[in-house]
Design an enzyme around this catalytic site. Structure first.
Site, short mmCIF file in Angstrom:
data_model
loop_
_atom_site.label_atom_id
_atom_site.label_comp_id
_atom_site.label_asym_id
_atom_site.label_seq_id
_atom_site.Cartn_x
_atom_site.Cartn_y
_atom_site.Cartn_z
N HIS A 30 0.83 -1.21 0.00
CA HIS A 30 0.00 0.00 0.00
C HIS A 30 0.87 1.26 0.00
O HIS A 30 1.80 1.37 0.80
CB HIS A 30 -0.90 -0.01 1.25
CG HIS A 30 -1.73 1.23 1.42
ND1 HIS A 30 -1.98 1.80 2.64
CD2 HIS A 30 -2.36 2.00 0.50
CE1 HIS A 30 -2.73 2.88 2.49
NE2 HIS A 30 -2.98 3.02 1.19
CA CA Z 1 0.48 -0.40 -4.29
#
Ligand code: CA
Ligand code: V1P
Ligand code: ZN
Length: 406
Positions: free
Chosen positions: A201
């Site tokens: 992320h």
């Molecule tokens: Ca990513």
């Protein structure tokens, strides 16, 4: 004749300084400079340097880094070495930044989440400052090429360090070159779209712009519940409903695509094309920053996806088709020979070249890296073996596409 040509109708610049290869995070640390060396060998071996303007990066200045980061943190990064770490850490202005210990800590942490213990995510190592300010300098030079209209696509494979926070290192990232680049772009472009195909992320970039409606962040990443050992796939954020800071004008300007392990080419393409396409249509960006982390490839030492280089490259091609000013950055990628293959292939895509699949083993300095039978000796082939069972159900992916379309 090799048939490698300059692109027609657009200009590409490539930003690099081989001194970034001098860094060494530690013996067991997955972040290896070797992947950048191998990338360089392939790019030069295929002759792609003749298709772009190549620039030797210079180090960013402290003042440039302070545009996002805390000045105390920047001072510390500029001065620290394994030799000075403990003396610096004892200074009052830095002591306040030593984090509280948690039950899971196995490494001794100093200020700003930095450490000299082996096994730390963000170790302090010899030559660290040089490395950090150089990859940042390369990203800022690439950004400047775009802003001034001298390049249409600018590339820095040594950048893309998306986890770094304002006053904290995280997940192998110390200076957030992406945030610095976007802040520069905002002086010129009304809206900037950030897309992140690293398997992790892009939390640092998302956090920096969570109140900013002129920047939209879109990250595709592995995401899942806690495992038996009480850990989540790093960094553990980026769920479907995380869409920018609630109650601020930045709400709805970040999107997250949390993906279970083992996703294949077809499924990834479906997600990427529909969600990215829809986002571009709705947000109408003036420029795009694409973080091309290669740890989303199958066979990666840390990643858990099964996508192949061809599908990874199709994400770059899809974004390039918009013809918007485009910054291509690196990021993660822990199986060096595949990182080099992917980023060389993507350099070729940026310059509209189709490379012969046969790697020019006779002219690259370390052919043995690409000539092992078990790993294949082509640029794109063979496809990676499925090392992770596919936990992605088409119905769940469809659900996600619909949900994010809101
Ligand atoms: Ca990513
Ligand atoms: O999982 C963790 C932390 C350490 N625990 C307290 C939880 N760290 C991960 C960090 C992954 C960083 C990815 C960076 C990027 O997105 C951008 C450049 O690709 C981690 C892992 C892992 N398997 O996730 N650290 C390490 N492995 C590690 C292994 C050996 C030595 C040092 C770190
Ligand atoms: Zn990553």
């Amino acid at each position: 004749e090799h048939g490698i040509t300059r692109p027609k109708g657009h200009k590409v610049s490539f930003h690099y300084n081989s001194r970034v290869e001098d860094m060494h995070f530690g013996k067991t640390h997955p972040m290896k400079p070797w992947r950048l060396t191998l990338t360089k060998h392939l790019v030069l071996g295929y002759g792609l340097q003749y298709t772009m303007d190549t620039y030797e990066a210079v180090a960013a200045g402290k003042d440039q880094v302070c545009v996002f980061h805390d000045p105390d943190y920047v001072d510390f990064l500029a001065e620290v070495s394994p030799q000075t770490f403990s003396a610096l850490s004892a200074m009052d202005k830095y002591k306040a930044h030593i984090p509280d210990k948690t039950a899971y800590d196995t490494v001794e942490l100093g200020p700003f989440n930095l450490s000299t213990s082996p096994g730390a995510d963000c170790p302090v190592f010899d030559g660290m400052s040089t490395y950090l300010f150089l990859y940042t300098g390369a990203t800022l030079a690439a950004t400047n090429q775009l802003i001034t209209g001298q390049s249409d696509v600018a590339i820095n494979w040594s950048g893309g360090l998306h986890h770094a926070h304002k006053s904290e290192a995280s997940g192998f990232c110390y200076i957030n070159d992406i945030v610095l680049s976007i802040l520069d772009m905002l002086r010129v472009y009304p809206r900037v779209l950030y897309i992140d195909i690293d398997v992790h992320h892009g939390d640092g970039v998302e956090e920096a712009f969570q109140r900013q409606p002129r920047v939209m962040t879109l990250s595709f990443h592995r995401y899942g519940p806690y495992d038996e050992t009480g850990h989540r796939f790093f960094p553990g954020t980026g769920g479907l409903s995380s869409v920018g800071l609630e109650g601020t004008i930045g709400e709805h300007f970040s999107l997250n695509v949390p993906i279970p392990s083992g996703i294949d080419d077809r499924q990834y393409r479906l997600l990427f094309d529909s969600i990215t396409g829809r986002t571009i249509e709705a947000f109408k960006p003036s420029a795009i920053v694409l973080q091309c982390g290669a740890d989303s490839l199958g066979g990666d030492r840390l990643g858990q996806f099964n996508i192949n280089i061809k599908a990874h490259g199709e994400c770059i091609a899809f974004v390039k088709k918009t013809r918007l000013p485009l910054l291509l950055l690196g990021g993660g990628g822990y199986t060096a020979r595949n990182v080099a293959r992917a980023w060389c292939h993507e350099t070729a895509l940026a310059t509209d070249n189709k490379l012969p699949d046969k790697i020019p083993l006779d002219i690259i300095p370390r052919p043995e890296a690409f000539s092992r039978k078990s790993h294949g000796n082509g640029l794109l082939f063979p496809p990676f073996p499925r090392t992770h069972p596919n936990d992605c159900k088409d119905a769940d992916l469809e659900f996600m596409i619909k949900k994010l379309d809101g």
